[in-house]
Design an enzyme around this catalytic site. Sequence first.
Site, PDB file in Angstrom:
ATOM      1  N   PHE A   1      -5.835  -0.335   5.118  1.00  0.00           N
ATOM      2  CA  PHE A   1      -4.509  -0.339   4.497  1.00  0.00           C
ATOM      3  C   PHE A   1      -4.181   1.012   3.871  1.00  0.00           C
ATOM      4  O   PHE A   1      -3.037   1.467   3.912  1.00  0.00           O
ATOM      5  CB  PHE A   1      -4.430  -1.445   3.430  1.00  0.00           C
ATOM      6  CG  PHE A   1      -4.797  -2.804   3.939  1.00  0.00           C
ATOM      7  CD1 PHE A   1      -4.427  -3.220   5.216  1.00  0.00           C
ATOM      8  CD2 PHE A   1      -5.532  -3.676   3.161  1.00  0.00           C
ATOM      9  CE1 PHE A   1      -4.771  -4.478   5.693  1.00  0.00           C
ATOM     10  CE2 PHE A   1      -5.882  -4.937   3.620  1.00  0.00           C
ATOM     11  CZ  PHE A   1      -5.504  -5.338   4.888  1.00  0.00           C
TER      12      PHE A   1
ATOM     13  N   GLU B   1       0.810  -1.228   0.000  1.00  0.00           N
ATOM     14  CA  GLU B   1       0.000   0.000   0.000  1.00  0.00           C
ATOM     15  C   GLU B   1       0.837   1.268   0.000  1.00  0.00           C
ATOM     16  O   GLU B   1       0.415   2.293  -0.551  1.00  0.00           O
ATOM     17  CB  GLU B   1      -0.957  -0.014   1.190  1.00  0.00           C
ATOM     18  CG  GLU B   1      -2.087  -1.013   1.074  1.00  0.00           C
ATOM     19  CD  GLU B   1      -1.651  -2.439   1.388  1.00  0.00           C
ATOM     20  OE1 GLU B   1      -2.394  -3.372   1.008  1.00  0.00           O
ATOM     21  OE2 GLU B   1      -0.572  -2.623   1.988  1.00  0.00           O
TER      22      GLU B   1
END
Length: 333
Positions: A103, A78
């Site tokens: 995330f 991410e």
Amino acid sequence: MSNTTATKKPRLTTSAMIASIAGEGQRVKAAPFGKALVELARERQDIVGLSADLAKYTDLHLFAQAYPERFFQMGMAEQLLMAAAGGMAKEGFVPFATTYAVFGTRRAYDFVHQVIAEENLNVKMCCALPGLTTGYGPSHQATEDLALMRGIPGLTIVDPCDALDIEQAVPQIAAHQGPVYMRLLRGNVPLVLDEYDYTFELGKAKLLRGGRDVLVISSGFMTMRSLEVADQLKADGVDVAVLHVPTIKPLDAQTILAETRRSGRLVVVAENHSVVGGLGEAVAGLLMRSAVSVPFRQVALPDEFLDAGALPTLHERYGISADAMRRQIKAWL
């Protein structure tokens, strides 16, 4: 885009941990975000889509199928997702970066803050499973995402209620110059706002129904719940107004103050987020700074790590089901 209806729900099983938030018999639309982005990208060649190995679970797979040359699979990384989106924005693209909200906020926060927001880059972060929309426990429940993202200067934050909100928000956040964080409802998304002569406008709150006893200020799917509760309480002689606030930042102070200054009403802020740092505290701060004194309450998730389990059970346990909200408002009155 065809509408369908949520079917009668069977006895709760493990699948209820990721169930649609649509109630029994409720109208739904499938993948409104993915379809709206595909439609917009047909006109705008600068739009690209990025995923952190979750395209199927954010409805971005539809974009990937339609425009494979403009889709980028970044894998389970991410921080790289947000950094790459920032780089593409610097080259003139309008990246839609999608992942789960936990995330995109908790894991990639410094990259959102430093790479994207500080340079005011044109990145649109659309993150699924906001608040309590999954039963898989704190690792997947983004109950504090608004608190985190509200603290970033210059970041626009959108919390849509239903499929109509999402469909209309996509082209508007694409047209907005600067970074946007949008909480994303995916899969079979409820459709309710089309019954209220509603149009999404970035930065604007909309009064969906008036009422003399209670003013509910809500965002996300809690607006859907608030409308349901308003109908239920009407039978008890309680008149409930509902003000939908799809843009959390910047807050529509003018509309919120105009409604809260109408005397004699209990003001309740309803949100799918922790009681700390979300829409409730944003509204409370606005009222205090503006010297507006009203009876004020919050329907929100508690300041704790939540359990895993079936979503209907958790929504009731933590006070954001329609039944729990109705009981709480009656008790406050």
